[in-house]
Every structure is written in C-alpha cells, then in structure tokens.
Design a protein around this motif. Structure first.
Motif, PDB file in Angstrom:
ATOM      1  N   ALA A   1      -8.535  14.332  -2.258  1.00  0.00           N
ATOM      2  CA  ALA A   1      -9.077  12.974  -2.118  1.00  0.00           C
ATOM      3  C   ALA A   1      -7.945  11.955  -1.971  1.00  0.00           C
ATOM      4  O   ALA A   1      -8.012  11.056  -1.125  1.00  0.00           O
ATOM      5  CB  ALA A   1      -9.960  12.638  -3.317  1.00  0.00           C
ATOM      6  N   LEU A   2      -6.912  12.099  -2.779  1.00  0.00           N
ATOM      7  CA  LEU A   2      -5.779  11.166  -2.669  1.00  0.00           C
ATOM      8  C   LEU A   2      -5.160  11.238  -1.277  1.00  0.00           C
ATOM      9  O   LEU A   2      -4.909  10.206  -0.641  1.00  0.00           O
ATOM     10  CB  LEU A   2      -4.724  11.486  -3.738  1.00  0.00           C
TER      11      LEU A   2
ATOM     12  N   ALA B   1       2.298   1.769  -3.361  1.00  0.00           N
ATOM     13  CA  ALA B   1       1.278   2.299  -4.273  1.00  0.00           C
ATOM     14  C   ALA B   1       1.027   3.785  -3.996  1.00  0.00           C
ATOM     15  O   ALA B   1       0.826   4.576  -4.929  1.00  0.00           O
ATOM     16  CB  ALA B   1      -0.018   1.499  -4.128  1.00  0.00           C
ATOM     17  N   HIS B   2       1.066   4.180  -2.721  1.00  0.00           N
ATOM     18  CA  HIS B   2       0.901   5.604  -2.392  1.00  0.00           C
ATOM     19  C   HIS B   2       2.030   6.416  -2.993  1.00  0.00           C
ATOM     20  O   HIS B   2       1.807   7.491  -3.564  1.00  0.00           O
ATOM     21  CB  HIS B   2       0.899   5.812  -0.870  1.00  0.00           C
TER      22      HIS B   2
ATOM     23  N   ALA C   1       0.840  -1.203   0.000  1.00  0.00           N
ATOM     24  CA  ALA C   1       0.000   0.000   0.000  1.00  0.00           C
ATOM     25  C   ALA C   1       0.878   1.257   0.000  1.00  0.00           C
ATOM     26  O   ALA C   1       0.620   2.205  -0.755  1.00  0.00           O
ATOM     27  CB  ALA C   1      -0.928  -0.001   1.214  1.00  0.00           C
TER      28      ALA C   1
ATOM     29  N   GLY D   1      -6.521  12.263   1.446  1.00  0.00           N
ATOM     30  CA  GLY D   1      -7.473  11.722   2.414  1.00  0.00           C
ATOM     31  C   GLY D   1      -7.395  10.201   2.463  1.00  0.00           C
ATOM     32  O   GLY D   1      -7.389   9.604   3.548  1.00  0.00           O
ATOM     33  N   SER D   2      -7.322   9.575   1.302  1.00  0.00           N
ATOM     34  CA  SER D   2      -7.201   8.112   1.271  1.00  0.00           C
ATOM     35  C   SER D   2      -5.900   7.658   1.924  1.00  0.00           C
ATOM     36  O   SER D   2      -5.865   6.631   2.607  1.00  0.00           O
ATOM     37  CB  SER D   2      -7.243   7.593  -0.174  1.00  0.00           C
TER      38      SER D   2
ATOM     39  N   HIS E   1      -3.637   1.074   8.989  1.00  0.00           N
ATOM     40  CA  HIS E   1      -2.422   0.288   9.206  1.00  0.00           C
ATOM     41  C   HIS E   1      -2.121   0.154  10.702  1.00  0.00           C
ATOM     42  O   HIS E   1      -1.712  -0.912  11.158  1.00  0.00           O
ATOM     43  CB  HIS E   1      -1.226   0.933   8.496  1.00  0.00           C
TER      44      HIS E   1
ATOM     45  N   ALA F   1      -4.207   9.239   4.307  1.00  0.00           N
ATOM     46  CA  ALA F   1      -4.354   9.404   5.758  1.00  0.00           C
ATOM     47  C   ALA F   1      -5.192   8.260   6.337  1.00  0.00           C
ATOM     48  O   ALA F   1      -4.851   7.685   7.376  1.00  0.00           O
ATOM     49  CB  ALA F   1      -5.006  10.757   6.074  1.00  0.00           C
ATOM     50  N   ALA F   2      -6.284   7.923   5.644  1.00  0.00           N
ATOM     51  CA  ALA F   2      -7.154   6.842   6.136  1.00  0.00           C
ATOM     52  C   ALA F   2      -6.428   5.503   6.101  1.00  0.00           C
ATOM     53  O   ALA F   2      -6.535   4.697   7.023  1.00  0.00           O
ATOM     54  CB  ALA F   2      -8.433   6.784   5.297  1.00  0.00           C
ATOM     55  N   ALA F   3      -5.671   5.275   5.027  1.00  0.00           N
ATOM     56  CA  ALA F   3      -4.929   4.009   4.927  1.00  0.00           C
ATOM     57  C   ALA F   3      -3.952   3.881   6.089  1.00  0.00           C
ATOM     58  O   ALA F   3      -3.865   2.830   6.733  1.00  0.00           O
ATOM     59  CB  ALA F   3      -4.183   3.934   3.595  1.00  0.00           C
TER      60      ALA F   3
ATOM     61  N   GLU G   1       1.534   6.812  -6.704  1.00  0.00           N
ATOM     62  CA  GLU G   1       0.438   7.724  -7.041  1.00  0.00           C
ATOM     63  C   GLU G   1       0.832   9.176  -6.732  1.00  0.00           C
ATOM     64  O   GLU G   1       0.520  10.087  -7.503  1.00  0.00           O
ATOM     65  CB  GLU G   1      -0.803   7.301  -6.246  1.00  0.00           C
TER      66      GLU G   1
END
Lengths: 149, 149
Positions: free
Chosen positions: A132-133, A72-73, A69, A135-136, A144, A138-140, A76
C-alpha cells in the motif's frame, strides 16, 4: 548454531567480523533492503525540487509541496525499512536546475516519470505489508508529473 | 462510499472496490449536471472509467466464485451538490475515496490483480489532481494518495 545466529543478528558489526574466522557462518549476511534505493531516490527528487524552487521563486508554490511529499516518502520508507533517515543533506541532484523555467519543469517531469516506474516495479514485487505504501508513492509520483505541467 | 475498512482477503477487497465503483458512477450523475464544456466532458470520461472497472470487477468476482455485491438505488453524498464549485469538490472527493479502496486492495492481491489495483489507484489519484486543477484547489497533490487521513 543458535548462539552464532544471535550474535550475527546483532547487526552492523557482523559484516566486519566475517573475515576474521571466529564464527562459522552458514547464512549469508542479509543484503541491503530492496527499498533502500527508494529512500535515496526520494531524497534526490526532493533536493532537485528545492534547487529548482530556489532558482525559480515564481515556481516555489508549486514545487515546495512536491518536495515535501518526497521528503515524507523518504521518512516513511526509512521507518518501514527500520533505518534512520539519512540526516546528511541528500546528494546534490545530478543536474543543476535549468536556467529556463520551462526546461526546469520538463527535467523535473522526466525525473518524476522515471521515479514512478521505480515505485510501480517495487509495488508489484513488494510483500503485502509494503504494497500500500509503495502504491501511494507510485500514485504520488504520477500526480507530480501532472502538477508539473 | 466511505473510508475502506481492512478487507478480509482478496475477494473481499475486490468486492469493496466494486461498491466504491458503484458509488462513484452514481455520484457522477449529480456532478455532471452542474458542469459544462470541458469539465462536463471530463466528468463523462471519469464516469466511463468507473463503469469499465465496475464491469471488470463484476466479471472477475463472478467467474472466480466470489460474491458480487449489489448496487444500490442511491448513495448519500458527503455534501449537497448545488453548483459548479460543489460539483468539482465532490469529483475530487469521489476520486480520492475510490483511490483509497484500490489502495486497500493492494496488500490482498498479487500478480495481475495487484497490477490492476495499482493502475486504478494511480488513475484515480491523477483524476483527483486534474479535478483540483479545474476547481482551482491547491496544492494539486497529496503526499500519500489513497491513504486514510
């Protein structure tokens, strides 16, 4: 002025030309993208997780998806910034994976907590197209911490 | 509650999030009756979180002159809930989908609204991870919580 602007916009070379006085520069060179440190941070987290998975094979099933993950972050974020993802191996994590699995997990949780804060601040400050990216991410990172318990 | 489509602006984004909260609250009815013990308590807790966000959104939209979308009498579930396993799968789905609506609100919000949208995204991503753990679903995390598949 337009011409000088266009030349400067050619990018990387502009910085090295700045000292030679050929062009009068009235615009400061663009600074590094504010998201650049997040790319490095993501790669560092991925490297730390892979090191811990190597040291503790019993944890590999839990740690590997999280490492992926972060990778991938990083990819991106680099795409959004418009820079290639550093292909060199990420800098080694500051601490070698702890010998005790519980201590290793605790250290990884702490790193994720700190990283979640970075992403939360970046999301709050981000322009709309990046919110949005971030935010995702931070949530990921928050999930974890939970998955490493 | 399906995938969020791109909202037209901040008010539309928050109104979309409100419809997601209505559906989430409704879904925890059939989920809760199939659960017992700690899982049932977690479902009650999750439902209460969605009710708090619903109430905050109704207040936010009605005091700023926005249109408050109406709740419906019922919502179509993505699959039938017949036992504990399907109830837990639906709980994961509900949190994932609600997270997606709040993620969609991030680009349309700033300041306190964005902070609240991010808090909701993070909280629902965390709840989805906890439901996966309860259900025995691995991996516990997804790389980009709330991002449309």
């Amino acid at each position: 002025m337009l011409r000088a602007g266009a030349l400067l916009a050619l990018g990387g070379a502009a910085g090295s030309l700045a000292g030679c006085g050929l062009f009068d520069r009235d615009d400061p060179a663009p600074g590094p993208d504010p998201l650049a440190p997040l790319v490095d941070e993501s790669l560092r987290l991925a490297a730390g997780l892979r090191a811990a998975a190597g040291a503790h094979p019993a944890l590999a099933d839990r740690l590997t998806p999280i490492a992926e993950a972060h990778q991938a972050h990083a990819a991106e974020l680099a795409r959004v910034i418009g820079t290639p993802l550093p292909s060199a191996p990420a800098p080694t994590p500051s601490d070698p994976a702890a010998a005790d699995p519980d201590a290793a997990l605790a250290a990884l949780r702490e790193a994720e907590r700190a990283a979640r804060e970075t992403a939360t601040k970046a999301c709050a400050a981000a322009p709309a197209e990046r919110a949005a990216l971030l935010g995702s991410i931070a949530a990921a990172r928050a999930t974890h911490v939970e998955a490493l318990k | 509650m399906t995938q969020p489509t791109a909202p037209a602006g901040p008010t539309a984004a928050l109104a979309d999030a409100l419809t997601a909260e209505y559906a989430a609250i409704w879904a925890y009815g059939p989920i809760g009756v199939r659960l017992s013990g700690a899982a049932r308590a977690a479902a009650r807790d999750a439902e209460a979180a969605h009710r708090r966000r619903r109430d905050a959104l109704v207040l936010r939209l009605s005091t700023t002159g926005g249109t408050v979308p109406a709740d419906r009498a019922g919502y179509a579930l993505p699959f039938p809930v017949t036992d504990r396993a399907s109830a837990l799968r639906l709980a994961v789905e509900v949190e994932d989908r609600a997270a997606a609506f709040w993620r969609a609100a991030l680009p349309h919000t700033t300041g306190a609204d964005r902070d609240q949208a991010l808090a909701a995204l993070v909280e629902y991503a965390l709840r989805a991870t906890r439901w996966r753990r309860t259900a025995g679903i691995t991996p516990l995390t997804v790389p980009f919580p709330g991002r449309p598949a």
